[in-house]
Design a protein around this motif. Structure first.
Motif, PDB file in Angstrom:
ATOM      1  N   UNK A 248       0.821  -1.215   0.000  1.00 42.05           N
ATOM      2  CA  UNK A 248       0.000   0.000   0.000  1.00 42.05           C
ATOM      3  C   UNK A 248       0.854   1.263   0.000  1.00 42.05           C
ATOM      4  N   UNK A 249       2.150   1.079  -0.116  1.00 39.42           N
ATOM      5  CA  UNK A 249       3.030   2.239  -0.223  1.00 39.42           C
ATOM      6  C   UNK A 249       3.292   2.969   1.074  1.00 39.42           C
ATOM      7  N   UNK A 250       3.044   2.330   2.206  1.00 38.55           N
ATOM      8  CA  UNK A 250       3.304   2.958   3.501  1.00 38.55           C
ATOM      9  C   UNK A 250       4.738   2.640   3.906  1.00 38.55           C
ATOM     10  N   UNK A 251       5.511   3.689   4.172  1.00 33.58           N
ATOM     11  CA  UNK A 251       6.916   3.505   4.535  1.00 33.58           C
ATOM     12  C   UNK A 251       7.037   3.020   5.977  1.00 33.58           C
ATOM     13  N   UNK A 252       7.706   1.899   6.211  1.00 31.99           N
ATOM     14  CA  UNK A 252       7.910   1.452   7.598  1.00 31.99           C
ATOM     15  C   UNK A 252       8.883   2.370   8.328  1.00 31.99           C
ATOM     16  N   UNK A 253       8.738   2.432   9.632  1.00 37.94           N
ATOM     17  CA  UNK A 253       9.681   3.189  10.451  1.00 37.94           C
ATOM     18  C   UNK A 253      10.346   2.263  11.465  1.00 37.94           C
ATOM     19  N   UNK A 254      11.066   2.838  12.406  1.00 43.20           N
ATOM     20  CA  UNK A 254      11.806   2.002  13.351  1.00 43.20           C
ATOM     21  C   UNK A 254      10.873   1.168  14.225  1.00 43.20           C
ATOM     22  N   UNK A 255       9.675   1.721  14.556  1.00 44.49           N
ATOM     23  CA  UNK A 255       8.712   0.969  15.361  1.00 44.49           C
ATOM     24  C   UNK A 255       8.226  -0.262  14.592  1.00 44.49           C
ATOM     25  N   UNK A 256       7.971  -0.090  13.298  1.00 42.34           N
ATOM     26  CA  UNK A 256       7.556  -1.213  12.450  1.00 42.34           C
ATOM     27  C   UNK A 256       8.593  -2.335  12.493  1.00 42.34           C
ATOM     28  N   UNK A 282      18.272  -0.188   3.244  1.00 42.39           N
ATOM     29  CA  UNK A 282      17.827   0.397   1.974  1.00 42.39           C
ATOM     30  C   UNK A 282      16.979   1.647   2.184  1.00 42.39           C
ATOM     31  N   UNK A 283      16.084   1.624   3.168  1.00 47.38           N
ATOM     32  CA  UNK A 283      15.177   2.752   3.402  1.00 47.38           C
ATOM     33  C   UNK A 283      15.789   3.822   4.298  1.00 47.38           C
TER      34      UNK A 283
END
Length: 760
Positions: A248-256, A282-283
């Motif tokens: 869905x194009x949602x960028x993960x963050x450190x919590x993810x 990569x991100x």
């Protein structure tokens, strides 16, 4: 004049102190305050309204907050402006330096007309406190006293309070109120609901909330991922949700990423773990301390220490969790030298680090090292043993049969007022029982105010290993009278007790009652016990029939029990049949080869013995060496077969020679069938028998202990028939009680007899 809290100006005598809970005015009174700081310097501040907000935002201490509060009271701003009063109240309620939530509550109670923001702030503060129930009481007051209705910020805080309390019905009621208030589509409310249902263990409802969300932000995905990650069997679902998030194009963050690494660690999935690590790189996701610790934990649990070491060495900041995780990783893999290097390099060795190393030693069979580290902890100034330390140390004592050391730990617990919960009770019973002190194990059991199923099961196991089957069954009956429901462990111990005491009918009875009466499904280990019960009694055909009709695939333990029975009662064909199945499941099971060699040797089939020895050599399978230990003056002395490494080796072998001569003069004839080699020279055969580790330990005990002292010997393997005979004879000739624990049970040698009645 510019607003400032410093530098100090000329002091003037104060007329009052800063506000305290007792001096705060009621709503019906107005007071003026002047405040002089602790260093007797008055701070002058221009409190025209435009300057108040930046002063509140810059406030960094209780002292400064009270200065602002005092001037606001003096100039009536606190009572005349709900906006500024609410900002000051927020400072008291949510700042790290706030005196207490009680103080903040009294400030709130003095606000003439708190706005909805202030009500939400108070609910939020209680939701994050040790009293989350107060959030709901404040909410009820809010409904009655606040002119504005609860909004989308009110419900997430209430739902958080319900999560903290794990109050599912209350949280569902709040959910219903949010729906009624048309806030059931708000992303903040829905995110809080996902977390709430996960906290209550209702992942199904949490997934429903997530799936019906009209829009999801990164917090929504994180809430779902972390909810699933906390559930032991949902790691694969975590990965699917994460892939959906990327889709869905949602960028993960450190919590993810913390959530997905946690899921990887639980199922030891290194492939996914490496993929997630590549996504972090990569991100360009910021590697926070928590994220680094999660990656480190994943790699250590996946037993990939090279990657774990790389992550650890590249961490800019490490905390005690980082160090302990790396330490545990090395220790669990048996790399104790590396673990000790990490342990010694730690900036601070808290009890978690000590426990990680002690428990790793104990669980990997290094009981002596575990106890040595425990004694090292005693003199440490920075940590004190806790329940985990004591349980691991008692377990190490149980492994060694070091009851004297275990008794010292028991005294330590009494001296330091350690409360004996069920975990410690179970450990103490197990330690005393395995150390040969059944009476002390029973004393601990009887002293327990509260007994859970594991305490009862430990006492049943204690009687079982000492060959007292009827006593074990009586404890089981008392357990039922106490309304404690038995579990699978309980029945394993009951069946073992029946096996060691030859209670065939009782074994059949309890085995057949497990499922219909107690709701405990028979597992492979229970079938193993039942095969052992039948096989020991010579009922091999019935044992084989039981195996053939098992609803489960017979495990190695089942075939091992049958093979063990064949040593006494079976035919070569039956033994070879059991052996073939056993090594098919466990090709490197050295015990199976030794047992089959014993059977071949018993029948004089030395070609079979040679063939097995050749196979073991080809496959690199080594027989576990016999090792016996005896504790003398709080020191555990270990002896291997044919051992000559002890400092008193000469005296020991002179004693063995003396024992041999006395035994022969009393009619003893060595049982040479216990040898696994076809040795032609008779004197070499006898010498090989006399070098068995338990005989060496007995000789050492006779030298080092007083004549009336019982000898307590622990052996890692099953005692052989010749050593069993010698133990009985020595107990009579030397008037000594000998308590010998082998791999399966205890033997009490006294006056020429054994407690097992030659049934073992």
């Amino acid at each position: 004049m510019a607003a400032t809290l410093s530098p100090p100006l000329v002091s003037a005598p104060p007329q009052s102190s800063p506000p305290t809970p007792e001096t705060l005015p009621s709503n019906n009174h107005r007071y003026r305050y002047r405040y002089r700081s602790e260093n007797q310097t008055r701070y002058t501040v221009d409190y025209t309204n435009p300057t108040i907000l930046p002063l509140i935002e810059r406030c960094s201490s209780t002292s400064q907050a009270k200065q602002i509060h005092a001037q606001m009271l003096r100039r009536r701003i606190f009572f005349d402006s709900s906006y500024y009063a609410s900002r000051l109240f927020t400072l008291y309620a949510l700042s790290d330096f706030s005196p207490s939530l009680d103080y903040a509550r009294k400030v709130f109670d003095q606000m003439p007309e708190p706005n909805v923001y202030s009500w939400n702030t108070l609910i939020r503060a209680y939701a994050s406190s040790s009293e989350p129930l107060q959030s709901f009481l404040v909410f009820l007051d809010m409904i009655q006293d606040c002119p504005d209705s609860p909004n989308k910020f009110t419900f997430p805080f209430l739902i958080k309070a319900a999560s903290e309390l794990a109050a599912k019905r209350v949280g569902m009621a709040v959910h219903g109120m949010a729906v009624k208030g048309s806030l059931d589509c708000d992303v903040f409310v829905l995110n809080a609901l996902i977390h709430f249902y996960a906290s209550c263990g209702d992942l199904v409802e949490g997934c429903k909330v997530f799936s019906k969300m009209p829009e999801r932000d990164v917090v929504s995905w994180n809430s779902m991922i972390n909810a699933l990650a906390q559930e032991g069997g949902s790691s694969e679902k975590v990965f699917r949700v994460f892939e959906g998030m990327l889709g869905e194009g949602v960028e993960p963050n450190d919590v993810t990423m913390v959530g997905v690494f946690s899921a990887c660690a639980k199922i030891r999935n290194l492939r996914y773990g490496r993929w997630f690590h590549s996504i972090v790189v990569k991100n360009g996701i910021e590697k926070s301390l928590i994220l680094n610790n999660a990656m480190l934990d994943m790699y250590t649990k996946c037993e990939c220490l090279c990657e774990a070491k790389r992550v650890f060495e590249n961490m800019g900041k490490k905390d005690i969790v980082s160090w302990t995780t790396m330490l545990s990783g090395y220790a669990k893999m048996g790399e104790f030298d590396a673990a000790r290097i990490v342990f010694n390099a730690m900036p601070r060795q808290d009890i978690a680090a000590w426990n990680a190393l002690i428990s790793a030693y104990e669980q990997n069979g290094h009981a002596k090292e575990a106890l040595a580290l425990f004694h090292e902890l005693q003199v440490s100034k920075y940590a004190k043993p806790d329940e985990i330390t004591l349980v691991s140390s008692l377990s190490a004592c149980a492994q060694l049969g070091a009851a004297e050391s275990g008794s010292w730990i028991h005294v330590y617990m009494k001296k330091h007022g350690v409360k004996l919960n069920c975990h410690l009770m179970t450990s103490l019973i197990d330690m005393y029982a395995k150390g040969g002190y059944l009476d002390k194990a029973l004393e601990v059991f009887q002293s327990a105010e509260k007994k859970d199923v594991y305490v009862w099961s430990a006492m049943i196991a204690a009687f079982a290993m000492h060959g007292r089957g009827n006593d074990a069954i009586n404890i089981f009956k008392r357990m039922q009278e106490a309304k404690i429901k038995p579990n699978a462990v309980t029945f394993t111990n009951v069946l073992c007790a029946c096996s060691h005491a030859g209670l065939v009918e009782e074994g059949r009875f309890y085995f057949n009652q497990m499922l219909p009466k107690y709701g405990v499904v028979q597992q492979v280990k229970h079938y193993s016990c039942m095969v052992d019960i039948l096989g020991r009694s010579g009922l091999l055909e019935e044992a084989i029939e039981l195996i053939e009709n098992m609803p489960l695939v017979p495990g190695a333990s089942v075939w091992g029990a049958l093979l063990g029975s064949c040593r006494t009662y079976g035919t070569i064909g039956q033994a070879e049949h059991a052996f073939a199945h056993l090594i098919e499941m466990e090709p490197r099971n050295h015990g199976a080869y030794v047992l089959m060699s014993n059977i071949y040797a018993k029948f004089g089939m030395w070609d079979g013995v040679s063939r097995l020895r050749k196979l073991m050599k080809e496959f690199g399978i080594k027989k576990e060496p016999g090792c016996s230990s005896i504790e003398v003056d709080d020191t555990v002395h270990e002896f291997l077969v044919g051992d000559n490494s002890h400092s008193q080796c000469r005296e020991i072998y002179l004693k063995l020679y003396e024992i041999a001569e006395r035994l022969k003069s009393n009619g003893y004839v060595p049982n040479k069938s216990q040898l696994l080699q076809d040795i032609e020279e008779e004197n070499v055969k006898e010498q090989a028998l006399y070098s068995h580790s338990e005989k060496i330990a007995i000789a050492f005990g006779l030298i080092k202990t007083a004549p009336s002292t019982p000898l307590r010997i622990m052996k890692n393997l099953r005692v052989c028939g010749d050593c069993h005979t010698v133990g009985k004879l020595i107990s009579k000739l030397y008037d000594r009680e000998i308590i010998l624990r082998d791999r399966y049970r205890f033997h009490y040698f006294k006056e020429g007899q054994c407690s097992c009645m030659d049934y073992w």
